[in-house]
Design an enzyme around this catalytic site. Structure first.
Site, PDB file in Angstrom:
ATOM      1  N   PRO A 111       0.962  -1.163  -0.033  1.00 37.13           N
ATOM      2  CA  PRO A 111       0.048  -0.020  -0.115  1.00 37.13           C
ATOM      3  C   PRO A 111       0.789   1.259   0.171  1.00 37.13           C
ATOM      4  O   PRO A 111       1.837   1.428   0.664  1.00 37.13           O
ATOM      5  CB  PRO A 111      -0.815  -0.174   1.268  1.00 37.13           C
ATOM      6  CG  PRO A 111       0.066  -1.019   2.114  1.00 37.13           C
ATOM      7  CD  PRO A 111       0.842  -1.951   1.403  1.00 37.13           C
ATOM      8  N   ASP A 162      14.181   5.733   6.839  1.00 35.05           N
ATOM      9  CA  ASP A 162      13.442   4.779   6.061  1.00 35.05           C
ATOM     10  C   ASP A 162      14.378   4.265   4.964  1.00 35.05           C
ATOM     11  O   ASP A 162      14.698   3.071   4.834  1.00 35.05           O
ATOM     12  CB  ASP A 162      12.251   5.418   5.226  1.00 35.05           C
ATOM     13  CG  ASP A 162      10.960   5.551   6.285  1.00 35.05           C
ATOM     14  OD1 ASP A 162      11.226   5.425   7.467  1.00 35.05           O
ATOM     15  OD2 ASP A 162      10.054   6.058   5.903  1.00 35.05           O
TER      16      ASP A 162
HETATM   17  O1  PMV Z   1       7.412   8.041   6.195  1.00 37.49           O
HETATM   18  P1  PMV Z   1       6.808   7.100   7.277  1.00 37.49           P
HETATM   19  O2  PMV Z   1       5.568   7.029   7.538  1.00 37.49           O
HETATM   20  O3  PMV Z   1       7.476   5.648   7.331  1.00 37.49           O
HETATM   21  O4  PMV Z   1       7.480   7.631   8.601  1.00 37.49           O
HETATM   22  C1  PMV Z   1       8.711   7.995   8.663  1.00 37.49           C
HETATM   23  C2  PMV Z   1       9.213   8.034  10.272  1.00 37.49           C
HETATM   24  C3  PMV Z   1       9.027   9.491  11.105  1.00 37.49           C
HETATM   25  O5  PMV Z   1       9.821   9.210  12.153  1.00 37.49           O
HETATM   26  C4  PMV Z   1       7.565   9.694  11.445  1.00 37.49           C
HETATM   27  C5  PMV Z   1       9.700  10.541  10.162  1.00 37.49           C
HETATM   28  C6  PMV Z   1      10.960  10.443   9.933  1.00 37.49           C
HETATM   29  O6  PMV Z   1      11.715  11.379   9.153  1.00 37.49           O
HETATM   30  O7  PMV Z   1      11.953   9.621  10.542  1.00 37.49           O
END
Ligand code: PMV
Length: 327
Positions: A111, A162
């Protein structure tokens, strides 16, 4: 020697890449404030094919999995979601005008925009596919640097957790200060299994981060205390993973979810999914990623299907995932 496919087409005209999705076990949002996050690559991701067509005024991105994607192309004759058009334009800026002749095809069941790292996986897969297509070296640091430039298009000012875990694979502890980032590889002794339930589209990572920043500005000491507690939880989680203490890990996921709720990042649907999972025997459950919607992960020590079924019976989209690398 030239390799050709069954249609006689030169296979040098194709390249393929893959990048896994990710989940954050603990520390999301706190990581933006310099605390530790624990993240892992999962056994689902994005496959990307790239080929060249001199007729293209591209680059063009097509999808066989994401119906929302349609056909994306930047420039004056642009089409598709703005953020993806901007990401393709950035790719041309980073990699040169040769990218304009490239046609990318995305194949995934992930998703989009649910906290599973789809944009970072797409960023890494794009960079990998171009380097394979042009047979260029791609050392990890270069891959991560280029993928980060793309991630900034999707997420404004991401912490980098990420794309770092997606690029490295496996499981990592990640921390970032103003000056540098620290990556520590974590070695789980067993595969981790999760049921994932989707609590609707989230508001977008940069919006969730910005809204939280406004709250932090009003009460910096209060939120600072919560962030440092979350960092502590994430570090404890690492020890549980390394010592195969799954029940302890699940308990800490619940603690982390409590803090995320206190930060204003949970929703009634997220709480409902966590409750369903815990009632059905999950070791722990929490939102993963930006929150305010998106994915809930429930850790299990047996077949996750029973919880997946319970999520679906309650009207949520759901599926099972597992950690990517087993040593
Ligand atoms: O983009 P996501 O939903 O995987 O969230 C990333 C993690 C956060 O800590 C919320 C933002 C970040 O830049 O680390």
């Amino acid at each position: 020697m030239n390799w050709t496919d069954s249609g006689g087409r030169d296979l040098a005209d194709f390249a393929f890449s893959y990048a896994p999705a990710k989940i954050i076990l603990g520390g999301e949002h706190a990581v933006v404030y310099g605390e530790t996050a624990l993240a892992l690559a999962i056994d689902q991701g994005i496959r990307l094919g790239v080929t060249r067509s001199a007729q293209l005024d591209g680059p063009v991105l097509r999808s066989v999995g994401w119906s929302i994607l349609g056909e994306v192309r930047p420039g004056p004759n642009g089409a598709g979601p703005k953020v993806l058009r901007e990401a393709l334009a950035k790719l041309v800026e980073l990699m040169g005008s040769g990218v304009r002749e490239l046609l990318f095809t995305v194949d995934t069941h992930l998703p989009f925009g649910c906290g599973l790292g789809s944009s970072a996986a797409l960023s890494v897969a794009l960079i990998r596919s171009i380097h394979r297509f042009w047979q260029l070296d791609l050392p990890p640091a270069k891959e991560q640097g280029l993928a980060f430039e793309l991630e900034r298009i999707f997420h404004g000012n991401p912490s980098g957790v990420d794309h770092t875990v997606i690029s490295s694979g496996g499981m990592i502890c990640y921390r970032k200060t103003h000056e540098s980032s620290f990556i520590e590889r974590v070695n789980p002794k067993q595969q981790l299994k999760f049921a994932v339930g989707l609590a609707g589209a989230h508001v977008g990572t940069s919006r969730a981060v910005t809204l939280l920043k406004e709250r932090v500005r009003r009460h910096p000491d209060v939120y600072g205390g919560i962030f440092s507690s979350i960092g502590h939880v994430a570090r404890e989680m690492k020890h549980c993973v390394e010592q195969e203490k799954l029940a302890g890990l699940g308990e800490l996921m619940d603690v982390n979810q409590g803090f995320l709720n206190a930060l204003g990042l949970s929703t009634p649907k997220i709480e409902a999914l966590c409750s369903i999972a815990r009632e059905r025997g999950a070791l722990g459950a929490k939102l993963t990623g930006a929150g305010c919607g998106g994915a809930v992960i429930a850790l299990v020590d047996s077949d996750p299907q029973m919880i997946v079924d319970a999520f679906m019976a309650a009207g949520y989209s759901a599926f099972a995932v597992a950690s990517e690398n087993i040593l």
